[in-house]
Design a protein around this motif. Structure first.
Motif, PDB file in Angstrom:
ATOM      1  N   VAL A  69     -35.484 -93.541  44.902  1.00 28.48           N
ATOM      2  CA  VAL A  69     -34.982 -92.175  44.758  1.00 28.48           C
ATOM      3  C   VAL A  69     -34.405 -92.007  43.360  1.00 28.48           C
ATOM      4  O   VAL A  69     -33.712 -92.895  42.868  1.00 28.48           O
ATOM      5  CB  VAL A  69     -33.874 -91.895  45.798  1.00 28.48           C
ATOM      6  N   VAL A  70     -34.697 -90.875  42.719  1.00 28.25           N
ATOM      7  CA  VAL A  70     -33.997 -90.503  41.487  1.00 28.25           C
ATOM      8  C   VAL A  70     -33.270 -89.187  41.757  1.00 28.25           C
ATOM      9  O   VAL A  70     -33.786 -88.316  42.466  1.00 28.25           O
ATOM     10  CB  VAL A  70     -34.919 -90.380  40.254  1.00 28.25           C
ATOM     11  N   ILE A  71     -32.071 -89.080  41.197  1.00 26.04           N
ATOM     12  CA  ILE A  71     -31.253 -87.878  41.353  1.00 26.04           C
ATOM     13  C   ILE A  71     -30.891 -87.368  39.971  1.00 26.04           C
ATOM     14  O   ILE A  71     -30.365 -88.118  39.151  1.00 26.04           O
ATOM     15  CB  ILE A  71     -29.974 -88.176  42.163  1.00 26.04           C
ATOM     16  N   GLU A  72     -31.193 -86.099  39.744  1.00 25.52           N
ATOM     17  CA  GLU A  72     -30.836 -85.435  38.492  1.00 25.52           C
ATOM     18  C   GLU A  72     -29.825 -84.345  38.810  1.00 25.52           C
ATOM     19  O   GLU A  72     -30.046 -83.516  39.686  1.00 25.52           O
ATOM     20  CB  GLU A  72     -32.082 -84.839  37.826  1.00 25.52           C
ATOM     21  N   ASN A  73     -28.699 -84.357  38.109  1.00 28.69           N
ATOM     22  CA  ASN A  73     -27.642 -83.372  38.288  1.00 28.69           C
ATOM     23  C   ASN A  73     -27.731 -82.301  37.222  1.00 28.69           C
ATOM     24  O   ASN A  73     -27.962 -82.607  36.063  1.00 28.69           O
ATOM     25  CB  ASN A  73     -26.255 -84.024  38.175  1.00 28.69           C
ATOM     26  N   GLN A  74     -27.500 -81.067  37.629  1.00 29.61           N
ATOM     27  CA  GLN A  74     -27.455 -79.963  36.684  1.00 29.61           C
ATOM     28  C   GLN A  74     -26.462 -78.938  37.230  1.00 29.61           C
ATOM     29  O   GLN A  74     -26.784 -78.213  38.172  1.00 29.61           O
ATOM     30  CB  GLN A  74     -28.841 -79.345  36.508  1.00 29.61           C
ATOM     31  N   LEU A  75     -25.291 -78.900  36.659  1.00 31.15           N
ATOM     32  CA  LEU A  75     -24.256 -77.991  37.157  1.00 31.15           C
ATOM     33  C   LEU A  75     -24.451 -76.589  36.588  1.00 31.15           C
ATOM     34  O   LEU A  75     -23.576 -76.011  35.954  1.00 31.15           O
ATOM     35  CB  LEU A  75     -22.863 -78.536  36.827  1.00 31.15           C
ATOM     36  N   GLY A  76     -25.625 -76.066  36.819  1.00 30.55           N
ATOM     37  CA  GLY A  76     -26.019 -74.739  36.377  1.00 30.55           C
ATOM     38  C   GLY A  76     -27.388 -74.452  36.953  1.00 30.55           C
ATOM     39  O   GLY A  76     -27.927 -75.249  37.735  1.00 30.55           O
ATOM     40  N   VAL A  97     -38.961 -90.238  46.152  1.00 30.60           N
ATOM     41  CA  VAL A  97     -38.108 -89.094  46.459  1.00 30.60           C
ATOM     42  C   VAL A  97     -37.426 -88.669  45.165  1.00 30.60           C
ATOM     43  O   VAL A  97     -36.891 -89.509  44.442  1.00 30.60           O
ATOM     44  CB  VAL A  97     -37.029 -89.450  47.509  1.00 30.60           C
ATOM     45  N   VAL A  98     -37.463 -87.363  44.867  1.00 26.68           N
ATOM     46  CA  VAL A  98     -36.712 -86.821  43.737  1.00 26.68           C
ATOM     47  C   VAL A  98     -35.729 -85.790  44.280  1.00 26.68           C
ATOM     48  O   VAL A  98     -36.086 -84.987  45.139  1.00 26.68           O
ATOM     49  CB  VAL A  98     -37.605 -86.199  42.645  1.00 26.68           C
ATOM     50  N   ILE A  99     -34.509 -85.845  43.780  1.00 26.90           N
ATOM     51  CA  ILE A  99     -33.472 -84.906  44.196  1.00 26.90           C
ATOM     52  C   ILE A  99     -32.905 -84.273  42.940  1.00 26.90           C
ATOM     53  O   ILE A  99     -32.469 -84.973  42.030  1.00 26.90           O
ATOM     54  CB  ILE A  99     -32.355 -85.623  44.987  1.00 26.90           C
ATOM     55  N   TRP A 100     -32.923 -82.951  42.921  1.00 26.72           N
ATOM     56  CA  TRP A 100     -32.405 -82.192  41.787  1.00 26.72           C
ATOM     57  C   TRP A 100     -31.240 -81.369  42.295  1.00 26.72           C
ATOM     58  O   TRP A 100     -31.417 -80.435  43.066  1.00 26.72           O
ATOM     59  CB  TRP A 100     -33.513 -81.313  41.239  1.00 26.72           C
ATOM     60  N   VAL A 101     -30.043 -81.727  41.897  1.00 24.91           N
ATOM     61  CA  VAL A 101     -28.838 -81.004  42.292  1.00 24.91           C
ATOM     62  C   VAL A 101     -28.566 -79.951  41.228  1.00 24.91           C
ATOM     63  O   VAL A 101     -28.356 -80.282  40.062  1.00 24.91           O
ATOM     64  CB  VAL A 101     -27.630 -81.968  42.419  1.00 24.91           C
ATOM     65  N   ALA A 102     -28.588 -78.673  41.617  1.00 25.35           N
ATOM     66  CA  ALA A 102     -28.348 -77.567  40.685  1.00 25.35           C
ATOM     67  C   ALA A 102     -27.705 -76.415  41.446  1.00 25.35           C
ATOM     68  O   ALA A 102     -27.761 -76.366  42.681  1.00 25.35           O
ATOM     69  CB  ALA A 102     -29.665 -77.123  40.051  1.00 25.35           C
ATOM     70  N   THR A 103     -27.123 -75.488  40.701  1.00 24.45           N
ATOM     71  CA  THR A 103     -26.462 -74.361  41.345  1.00 24.45           C
ATOM     72  C   THR A 103     -27.445 -73.294  41.809  1.00 24.45           C
ATOM     73  O   THR A 103     -27.217 -72.642  42.815  1.00 24.45           O
ATOM     74  CB  THR A 103     -25.429 -73.712  40.406  1.00 24.45           C
ATOM     75  N   ASP A 104     -28.524 -73.098  41.063  1.00 22.09           N
ATOM     76  CA  ASP A 104     -29.543 -72.107  41.410  1.00 22.09           C
ATOM     77  C   ASP A 104     -30.901 -72.647  40.986  1.00 22.09           C
ATOM     78  O   ASP A 104     -31.020 -73.267  39.930  1.00 22.09           O
ATOM     79  CB  ASP A 104     -29.303 -70.784  40.666  1.00 22.09           C
ATOM     80  N   PHE A 105     -31.921 -72.375  41.820  1.00 24.40           N
ATOM     81  CA  PHE A 105     -33.270 -72.849  41.522  1.00 24.40           C
ATOM     82  C   PHE A 105     -34.197 -71.689  41.213  1.00 24.40           C
ATOM     83  O   PHE A 105     -34.301 -70.750  42.005  1.00 24.40           O
ATOM     84  CB  PHE A 105     -33.838 -73.640  42.708  1.00 24.40           C
ATOM     85  N   ARG A 106     -34.855 -71.777  40.076  1.00 24.33           N
ATOM     86  CA  ARG A 106     -35.894 -70.801  39.745  1.00 24.33           C
ATOM     87  C   ARG A 106     -37.098 -71.085  40.637  1.00 24.33           C
ATOM     88  O   ARG A 106     -37.436 -72.243  40.901  1.00 24.33           O
ATOM     89  CB  ARG A 106     -36.299 -70.922  38.276  1.00 24.33           C
ATOM     90  N   ASP A 107     -37.754 -70.038  41.098  1.00 23.52           N
ATOM     91  CA  ASP A 107     -38.926 -70.205  41.962  1.00 23.52           C
ATOM     92  C   ASP A 107     -39.996 -71.061  41.297  1.00 23.52           C
ATOM     93  O   ASP A 107     -40.645 -71.882  41.950  1.00 23.52           O
ATOM     94  CB  ASP A 107     -39.515 -68.848  42.346  1.00 23.52           C
ATOM     95  N   GLU A 108     -40.192 -70.879  39.980  1.00 28.40           N
ATOM     96  CA  GLU A 108     -41.214 -71.639  39.269  1.00 28.40           C
ATOM     97  C   GLU A 108     -40.929 -73.142  39.301  1.00 28.40           C
ATOM     98  O   GLU A 108     -41.842 -73.961  39.414  1.00 28.40           O
ATOM     99  CB  GLU A 108     -41.306 -71.186  37.803  1.00 28.40           C
ATOM    100  N   HIS A 109     -39.666 -73.513  39.216  1.00 32.86           N
ATOM    101  CA  HIS A 109     -39.296 -74.932  39.247  1.00 32.86           C
ATOM    102  C   HIS A 109     -39.460 -75.505  40.652  1.00 32.86           C
ATOM    103  O   HIS A 109     -39.916 -76.639  40.819  1.00 32.86           O
ATOM    104  CB  HIS A 109     -37.872 -75.124  38.734  1.00 32.86           C
ATOM    105  N   ARG A 110     -39.104 -74.729  41.648  1.00 34.00           N
ATOM    106  CA  ARG A 110     -39.277 -75.171  43.038  1.00 34.00           C
ATOM    107  C   ARG A 110     -40.766 -75.388  43.325  1.00 34.00           C
ATOM    108  O   ARG A 110     -41.159 -76.399  43.908  1.00 34.00           O
ATOM    109  CB  ARG A 110     -38.672 -74.148  43.989  1.00 34.00           C
ATOM    110  N   GLN A 111     -41.600 -74.451  42.876  1.00 31.27           N
ATOM    111  CA  GLN A 111     -43.036 -74.577  43.090  1.00 31.27           C
ATOM    112  C   GLN A 111     -43.605 -75.791  42.366  1.00 31.27           C
ATOM    113  O   GLN A 111     -44.472 -76.484  42.912  1.00 31.27           O
ATOM    114  CB  GLN A 111     -43.748 -73.311  42.605  1.00 31.27           C
ATOM    115  N   ALA A 112     -43.123 -76.076  41.171  1.00 27.77           N
ATOM    116  CA  ALA A 112     -43.605 -77.234  40.422  1.00 27.77           C
ATOM    117  C   ALA A 112     -43.314 -78.532  41.173  1.00 27.77           C
ATOM    118  O   ALA A 112     -44.140 -79.437  41.201  1.00 27.77           O
ATOM    119  CB  ALA A 112     -42.957 -77.276  39.032  1.00 27.77           C
ATOM    120  N   LEU A 113     -42.155 -78.614  41.808  1.00 27.44           N
ATOM    121  CA  LEU A 113     -41.800 -79.829  42.541  1.00 27.44           C
ATOM    122  C   LEU A 113     -42.554 -79.948  43.852  1.00 27.44           C
ATOM    123  O   LEU A 113     -42.893 -81.042  44.291  1.00 27.44           O
ATOM    124  CB  LEU A 113     -40.293 -79.878  42.790  1.00 27.44           C
ATOM    125  N   GLU A 114     -42.807 -78.808  44.472  1.00 28.78           N
ATOM    126  CA  GLU A 114     -43.568 -78.852  45.746  1.00 28.78           C
ATOM    127  C   GLU A 114     -44.987 -79.319  45.484  1.00 28.78           C
ATOM    128  O   GLU A 114     -45.574 -80.028  46.224  1.00 28.78           O
ATOM    129  CB  GLU A 114     -43.557 -77.476  46.410  1.00 28.78           C
TER     130      GLU A 114
END
Length: 114
Positions: A69-76, A97-114
């Motif tokens: 698992v890799v986890i990337e934090n982004q407090l924004g 498994v990749v986990i991206w912790v962020a406050t808001d997700f752009r649809d384009e970024h969510r689609q890229a990960l899916e």
């Protein structure tokens, strides 16, 4: 009688001013909270680990499956910079498994990960 609290939306930087020095250690020490939210049994192996010339926030494993698992934090909100980092870290650590912790997700970024 149980007392109920009131949820309040705040800027996470009010609690953790610096992602690497404040939030990452807190998340490492409270990984069970993220585990429960995601339905995974996460175990952190390393924080601020090297991937080539870069530093991944956290590396761990899903104990149930053994997958890295890799986890990337982004407090924004998500951005292209962090998406590129996450993909680089995932490849460098052969993550299942990749986990991206962020406050808001752009649809384009969510689609890229899916």
């Amino acid at each position: 009688m149980k007392q109920l609290g009131r949820l309040e939306k705040i800027d996470p930087r009010e609690v953790w001013p610096n992602e690497a020095w404040d939030f990452t250690p807190w998340l490492r020490d409270n990984i069970q909270e993220l585990s429960e939210a995601l339905g995974l049994d996460l175990e952190i192996v390393e924080t601020e680990d090297v991937v080539g010339d870069f530093w991944v926030d956290m590396v761990g494993k899903d104990v149930g499956s053994g997958r890295p698992v890799v986890i990337e934090n982004q407090l924004g909100p998500t951005d292209h910079d962090h998406l590129g980092k996450l993909l680089t870290y995932a490849a460098g650590k052969d993550a299942g498994v990749v986990i991206w912790v962020a406050t808001d997700f752009r649809d384009e970024h969510r689609q890229a990960l899916e």
